[in-house]
Every structure is written in structure tokens, then in C-alpha cells.
Write an enzyme that holds these catalytic residues in place. Structure first.
Site, PDB file in Angstrom:
ATOM      1  N   LEU A 115       0.929  -1.095   0.007  1.00 12.40           N
ATOM      2  CA  LEU A 115      -0.155  -0.034  -0.030  1.00 12.40           C
ATOM      3  C   LEU A 115       0.989   1.256   0.018  1.00 12.40           C
ATOM      4  CD1 LEU A 115      -2.936  -0.794   2.679  1.00 12.40           C
ATOM      5  CD2 LEU A 115      -3.076  -0.617   0.292  1.00 12.40           C
ATOM      6  N   ASP A 116       0.639   2.125  -0.832  1.00 12.46           N
ATOM      7  CA  ASP A 116       1.723   3.146  -1.081  1.00 12.46           C
ATOM      8  C   ASP A 116       1.544   4.153   0.337  1.00 12.46           C
ATOM      9  OD1 ASP A 116      -0.580   5.321  -1.392  1.00 12.46           O
ATOM     10  OD2 ASP A 116      -0.361   4.971  -3.448  1.00 12.46           O
ATOM     11  N   LYS A 117       2.329   5.181   0.655  1.00 12.26           N
ATOM     12  CA  LYS A 117       2.545   6.134   1.483  1.00 12.26           C
ATOM     13  C   LYS A 117       1.331   6.723   2.105  1.00 12.26           C
ATOM     14  CE  LYS A 117       4.953   9.848   3.607  1.00 12.26           C
ATOM     15  NZ  LYS A 117       5.791  10.990   3.573  1.00 12.26           N
ATOM     16  N   SER A 119      -1.957   5.813   1.135  1.00 17.34           N
ATOM     17  CA  SER A 119      -3.083   4.692   1.395  1.00 17.34           C
ATOM     18  C   SER A 119      -2.855   4.123   2.557  1.00 17.34           C
ATOM     19  CB  SER A 119      -2.957   3.686   0.386  1.00 17.34           C
ATOM     20  OG  SER A 119      -2.932   4.322  -1.166  1.00 17.34           O
TER      21      SER A 119
END
Length: 257
Positions: A115-117, A119
Site C-alpha cells: 500500500l503506498d504511503k 493509502s
């Protein structure tokens, strides 16, 4: 006829750096550092080649003189907070998802996907690489459900465009389903279900329509729901949940590391 060095290794053999990772001790990068420092022995001899093939069932592997024993299999679900990166160590010094695991008695575990930063939400972590790879295999089409807050209120025509997808640099960005959950004022929440893992897929899809994403929360993987798990907290999966996710992936069962 192939020379012995040209033959493919036995299926149960893996490279030394991967073996240390599969045994739940460290990442492959960390394994390479241990090997380079001369701290790893195979069959009693110092091994300095991370690509050395080893047999996990027969070869004796030791670190700093202590024989390596496979760690117990661990399966976690974490409610990832916004602002953390999904990595073990960050060269920029940012907080990572491992900050949420401090104080827990765990072997080395790795995230299953990312999960990106910006999210948040459901993130799986495990030291069972076979189980993880089964879930990550594109052929498995494991559904991932997201609740996404956007800075506009789409009408049905725009939702239809979302569902149709968009071509971005020759790559079709689409979702299995997109539904309007609720709206109010100038924002709305969408439920978006993906069954493939393209990089930043939802943000790129909505961005193609100039739609700003305010929040992106993963709420389910397959039938596993985030539920009431508090933000920043982790819990062990039940045996039933592990088996359920394994059945969704390209493998059955979770043994084999």
C-alpha cells in the site's frame, strides 16, 4: 549432453540468500550482507556466495555458529495508517509499517504486496513465501476492495466512464466494479474492487478524469475483512482465514515456506 553445472537444481534447492529469507530469518538483502560478512556457514564451511544453491531439507546452515532452524509460520493482518511506507528500512528515514509491529514477538515477516504511503487499511504480512506468492500471482485474481473518498460527486455517466476504464500510456486501467457508496457536499465515497495489482491503479484511473483522491482505504482482501481492527494494530489470522486465502490464491495449503 549438459555439463553438471548446466543442470537445473533440484526443486527443493534455492539460493542461499533466498533460503535465509524462506526460513523467516531476514530479507534477501539482509541475507546478502550476512553472507558478505562471512557470518554464514553451509555444511560447516563459510559461504560467501549468495547465489550458492542449498538444499533446505539436507544442508546444515548456521549464522554466527548457531544452526538455523525454520521459524514458525506467521500470518498477520495490519491496519496500515496513512503516512507509513511498506518497506523494512527507508533510506529517507520515514516511518514504516514495521513500526506497528514493535514489541511483538515475531520472526521476520514481509508484506504481501504493498500500500503506498498515502493509502491505508488492510495489509497482510507473513514469513510464508509460498502462501504469499500464491496470493500475489496475477493468475489468482484475488479481489481487493477499497473505499475511496474523492473530491467531487460523480453522476451516473461519470461512474459509467470509470467502469469502462481508461488507456494510460498503452495500459488499460480498469476495475472489476465501481459503486457509489455515499456522497455529501463536494465529496463522495466509492467502493472499488480490483482483481489485479497494477501500480497505483486507482489513483491513476481516477486521475485520468481529473478526480482528486482524498483517502484510499483497503477494506478487504478476498473474503477477509478489515473489520474493527484499530489503526496501526495487527492481529494473527485464524487457521480458517489462512486456509480461506490460500484457496483464493494459486496454491492450496500454506506449507513449504
Amino acid at each position: 549432453m549438459a555439463r553438471p553445472s548446466d543442470k537445473q537444481p533440484h526443486a527443493r534447492k534455492v539460493s542461499l540468500n533466498r533460503a535465509l529469507s524462506k526460513l523467516g530469518l531476514c530479507s534477501r538483502k539482509q541475507a546478502e550482507l550476512l553472507i558478505a560478512e562471512g557470518r554464514v556457514r553451509v555444511g560447516g564451511k563459510v559461504a560467501r556466495d549468495p547465489s550458492l544453491w542449498v538444499d533446505l531439507e539436507r544442508d546444515s546452515i548456521a549464522i554466527d555458529g548457531e544452526r538455523v532452524i525454520a521459524e514458525r509460520k506467521v500470518y498477520l493482518m495490519l491496519n496500515k495508517p496513512r503516512g507509513l511506507v511498506t518497506t523494512r528500512d527507508d533510506p529517507e528515514g520515514r516511518g514504516t509499517v514495521y513500526d506497528c509491529l514493535e514489541g511483538l514477538d515475531l520472526p521476520y515477516v514481509s508484506p504481501v504486496g504493498r500500500l503506498d504511503k498515502a493509502s491505508e487499511g488492510l495489509l497482510l504480512m507473513t514469513n510464508d513465501t509460498r502462501w504469499a506468492n500464491g496470493l500475489l500471482d496475477p493468475a489468482s485474481h484475488v479481489a481487493k476492495t477499497y473505499h475511496v473518498q474523492i473530491a467531487s460527486v460523480p453522476d451516473e455517466a461519470l461512474l459509467a466512464q470509470f467502469r469502462k476504464g481508461v488507456d494510460a500510456d498503452g495500459e488499460l486501467l480498469a476495475a472489476r466494479s465501481i459503486e457509489l457508496l455515499r456522497s455529501g457536499g463536494r465529496t463522495a465515497w466509492l467502493e472499488i474492487v480490483l482483481d489485479e495489482g497494477r501500480n497505483r491503479q486507482i489513483r491513476r484511473l481516477l486521475g485520468a478524469f481529473d478526480i482528486e483522491v482524498l483517502r484510499l482505504v483497503r477494506v478487504a482482501i478476498g473474503d477477509l475483512q478489515l473489520g474493527e481492527l484499530a489503526k496501526g494494530k495487527a492481529r494473527h489470522l485464524t487457521a480458517e482465514e489462512v486456509a480461506m486465502l490460500a484457496s483464493r490464491g494459486t496454491i492450496s495449503g500454506s506449507s513449504g515456506g
